[in-house]
Design a protein around this motif. Structure first.
Motif, PDB file in Angstrom:
ATOM      1  N   LEU A 112      37.292  40.300  41.118  1.00  0.00           N
ATOM      2  CA  LEU A 112      36.240  41.237  40.675  1.00  0.00           C
ATOM      3  C   LEU A 112      36.729  42.213  39.610  1.00  0.00           C
ATOM      4  O   LEU A 112      35.970  43.106  39.199  1.00  0.00           O
ATOM      5  CB  LEU A 112      35.705  42.016  41.881  1.00  0.00           C
ATOM      6  N   GLN A 113      37.974  42.064  39.207  1.00  0.00           N
ATOM      7  CA  GLN A 113      38.580  42.975  38.228  1.00  0.00           C
ATOM      8  C   GLN A 113      38.485  44.426  38.677  1.00  0.00           C
ATOM      9  O   GLN A 113      37.917  45.285  37.990  1.00  0.00           O
ATOM     10  CB  GLN A 113      37.924  42.784  36.859  1.00  0.00           C
ATOM     11  N   LEU A 114      39.017  44.667  39.875  1.00  0.00           N
ATOM     12  CA  LEU A 114      38.992  46.017  40.446  1.00  0.00           C
ATOM     13  C   LEU A 114      40.426  46.520  40.579  1.00  0.00           C
ATOM     14  O   LEU A 114      41.373  45.723  40.572  1.00  0.00           O
ATOM     15  CB  LEU A 114      38.345  45.997  41.836  1.00  0.00           C
ATOM     16  N   ASN A 115      40.550  47.810  40.780  1.00  0.00           N
ATOM     17  CA  ASN A 115      41.866  48.376  41.048  1.00  0.00           C
ATOM     18  C   ASN A 115      42.251  48.034  42.492  1.00  0.00           C
ATOM     19  O   ASN A 115      41.532  48.382  43.433  1.00  0.00           O
ATOM     20  CB  ASN A 115      41.822  49.891  40.842  1.00  0.00           C
ATOM     21  N   GLU A 116      43.398  47.359  42.645  1.00  0.00           N
ATOM     22  CA  GLU A 116      43.763  46.814  43.956  1.00  0.00           C
ATOM     23  C   GLU A 116      43.907  47.895  45.025  1.00  0.00           C
ATOM     24  O   GLU A 116      43.379  47.780  46.134  1.00  0.00           O
ATOM     25  CB  GLU A 116      45.078  46.021  43.799  1.00  0.00           C
ATOM     26  N   ASN A 117      44.612  48.979  44.669  1.00  0.00           N
ATOM     27  CA  ASN A 117      44.841  50.028  45.662  1.00  0.00           C
ATOM     28  C   ASN A 117      43.532  50.745  46.022  1.00  0.00           C
ATOM     29  O   ASN A 117      43.285  51.065  47.197  1.00  0.00           O
ATOM     30  CB  ASN A 117      45.878  51.024  45.123  1.00  0.00           C
ATOM     31  N   ALA A 118      42.691  50.977  45.032  1.00  0.00           N
ATOM     32  CA  ALA A 118      41.414  51.658  45.299  1.00  0.00           C
ATOM     33  C   ALA A 118      40.530  50.779  46.189  1.00  0.00           C
ATOM     34  O   ALA A 118      39.880  51.272  47.117  1.00  0.00           O
ATOM     35  CB  ALA A 118      40.707  51.982  43.998  1.00  0.00           C
ATOM     36  N   LEU A 119      40.543  49.468  45.920  1.00  0.00           N
ATOM     37  CA  LEU A 119      39.741  48.564  46.756  1.00  0.00           C
ATOM     38  C   LEU A 119      40.262  48.567  48.198  1.00  0.00           C
ATOM     39  O   LEU A 119      39.481  48.612  49.149  1.00  0.00           O
ATOM     40  CB  LEU A 119      39.770  47.136  46.195  1.00  0.00           C
ATOM     41  N   TYR A 120      41.610  48.569  48.340  1.00  0.00           N
ATOM     42  CA  TYR A 120      42.204  48.614  49.682  1.00  0.00           C
ATOM     43  C   TYR A 120      41.694  49.842  50.447  1.00  0.00           C
ATOM     44  O   TYR A 120      41.278  49.763  51.600  1.00  0.00           O
ATOM     45  CB  TYR A 120      43.739  48.638  49.579  1.00  0.00           C
ATOM     46  N   ARG A 121      41.677  50.987  49.762  1.00  0.00           N
ATOM     47  CA  ARG A 121      41.273  52.230  50.441  1.00  0.00           C
ATOM     48  C   ARG A 121      39.787  52.201  50.811  1.00  0.00           C
ATOM     49  O   ARG A 121      39.380  52.711  51.850  1.00  0.00           O
ATOM     50  CB  ARG A 121      41.616  53.429  49.554  1.00  0.00           C
ATOM     51  N   LEU A 122      38.994  51.574  49.952  1.00  0.00           N
ATOM     52  CA  LEU A 122      37.548  51.453  50.255  1.00  0.00           C
ATOM     53  C   LEU A 122      37.340  50.564  51.491  1.00  0.00           C
ATOM     54  O   LEU A 122      36.618  50.929  52.424  1.00  0.00           O
ATOM     55  CB  LEU A 122      36.807  50.886  49.043  1.00  0.00           C
ATOM     56  N   ILE A 123      38.029  49.416  51.506  1.00  0.00           N
ATOM     57  CA  ILE A 123      37.863  48.494  52.642  1.00  0.00           C
ATOM     58  C   ILE A 123      38.413  49.135  53.924  1.00  0.00           C
ATOM     59  O   ILE A 123      37.849  48.975  55.008  1.00  0.00           O
ATOM     60  CB  ILE A 123      38.559  47.133  52.365  1.00  0.00           C
ATOM     61  N   ARG A 124      39.479  49.923  53.774  1.00  0.00           N
ATOM     62  CA  ARG A 124      40.068  50.587  54.945  1.00  0.00           C
ATOM     63  C   ARG A 124      39.050  51.522  55.614  1.00  0.00           C
ATOM     64  O   ARG A 124      38.916  51.532  56.836  1.00  0.00           O
ATOM     65  CB  ARG A 124      41.319  51.367  54.502  1.00  0.00           C
ATOM     66  N   VAL A 125      38.323  52.291  54.799  1.00  0.00           N
ATOM     67  CA  VAL A 125      37.311  53.204  55.365  1.00  0.00           C
ATOM     68  C   VAL A 125      36.249  52.419  56.134  1.00  0.00           C
ATOM     69  O   VAL A 125      35.776  52.841  57.189  1.00  0.00           O
ATOM     70  CB  VAL A 125      36.651  54.049  54.241  1.00  0.00           C
TER      71      VAL A 125
END
Ligand SMILES: C[S@@+](CC[C@H](N)C(=O)[O-])C[C@H]1O[C@@H](n2cnc3c(N)ncnc32)[C@H](O)[C@@H]1O
Length: 337
Positions: free
Chosen positions: A52-65
């Motif tokens: 999806l061409q996303l920032n990996e760490n930011a996506l991780y934090r979103l999924i974590r929530v």
């Protein structure tokens, strides 16, 4: 006394103050189609973010929530898989909540929420103040058909998931004909027809909605009547159904619609109101939150049984019975007085 949800005071407050984060993260996950990308196989955060061409760490934090609240499974190796909840974020799931989640996080929805103070001060919708149109549907039509499409997809997938539980909760055996007032695409009538083949199902809606329903009707089991329920409603039908419509209108308009129903209904006919029933002695966080959304969007409301009783009484009806269903909607059976 209202049944409240209790937690330790400061934590309870902090959780509520940050609920917007979860809501927005859920909406973005829905918008990005993450549940569909994950499908039946676990995928790593790295794979998803690359796709999806996303920032990996930011996506991780979103999924974590989301995962800590039960939406998606996230393991120690940052692998994401769907669970029973995120399954309903997939587009093709029967009863999918994807478009509803997209809608709740849409910029237009947030714009309206920015004007909550206006609605709380006045008791009116915030649509005009926020969008410049008294009627939200004007905004969709003139400024953003794309938002309008997500809105109507959200409404239909949300509402259609209630049709089977509603039909299971009521015995239509004695009805020869059923008219659904503001029945949109006629989904409810089709479920009624499947369960009760002897019934004549009549779809009543505004001309543009009837045209759309006809265009999408492959089964050709419905009869169609174009009209405006503020003006006139077909007469002498056994059973009048009005599902998920009255909550769109203020009390004054509901009484006008119900009076038109009363004019149409014969002495042995009955009216089934299918709507959310607010129960003051139950938390109903979803239902009572939706009530605020109705206020903001349309100056409308979700109602208690007593509020429905008062409206019905003013229109010449009384409540005969209330049927709970395996959905957020109840069925209020009203008869003419
Ligand atoms: C929220 S939708 C509910 C649709 C459907 N009953 C359901 O449960 O999914 C409201 C419906 O009322 C219809 N409607 C709005 N104003 C109307 C009017 N004045 N006369 C007849 N139908 C109307 C709309 O076209 C729409 O199909």
């Amino acid at each position: 006394m209202q049944n409240k949800v209790h937690k330790k005071p400061p934590n309870q407050m902090r959780e509520i103050m940050t609920q917007m984060v979860s809501s927005r993260c859920l909406s973005i996950a829905a918008e990005l189609g993450i549940a569909d990308i994950v499908g039946n196989e676990a995928k790593s955060i790295a794979q998803i973010s690359k796709e999806l061409q996303l920032n990996e760490n930011a996506l991780y934090r979103l999924i974590r929530v989301l995962a800590i609240q039960g939406i998606f499974e996230l393991d120690d190796n940052k692998m994401v898989s769907n669970n029973d909840v995120s399954y309903f974020l997939q587009e093709e799931t029967d009863g999918s909540q994807r478009n509803f989640a997209r809608m709740m996080g849409s910029p237009w929805m947030w714009k309206i929420f920015n004007n909550l103070e206006h609605s709380i001060s006045t008791g009116d919708s915030a649509s005009e103040k926020a969008m410049g149109y008294e009627n939200l549907f004007e905004y969709f039509k003139k400024d953003s058909p794309k938002d309008g499409k997500v809105f109507s997809q959200a409404m239909s997938s949300f509402s259609y998931s209630f049709d089977k539980p509603l039909v299971n909760a009521y015995d239509f055996s004695n009805c020869k004909s059923v008219v659904d007032l503001g029945g949109a695409e006629g989904q409810l009538l089709k479920v009624i027809k499947q369960n009760y083949p002897h019934i004549k199902p009549i779809l009543f809606d505004l001309p543009h909605a009837i045209a759309q329903a006809k265009a999408n009707d492959r089964d050709e089991v419905l009869e169609y009547v174009e009209g405006d329920f503020f003006k006139s409603i077909p007469a002498n039908i056994d059973c009048y159904v009005i599902k998920y419509v009255l909550h769109n209108w203020n009390d004054e308009d509901c009484i006008k619609i119900l009076k038109k129903c009363r004019e149409a209904i014969s002495s042995n006919g009955h009216l089934l109101i299918m709507d959310i029933l607010i129960k003051e002695d139950q938390p109903q966080i979803f239902e009572k939150s939706l009530d605020i959304v109705m206020l903001l969007l349309l100056g409308a409301k979700e109602r208690t049984k007593q509020e429905f009783e008062e409206l019905l009484e003013k229109a010449g009806f009384k409540i005969n019975n209330v049927y709970p269903t395996q959905s957020p909607l109840s069925i209020i059976e009203a008869v003419a007085v």
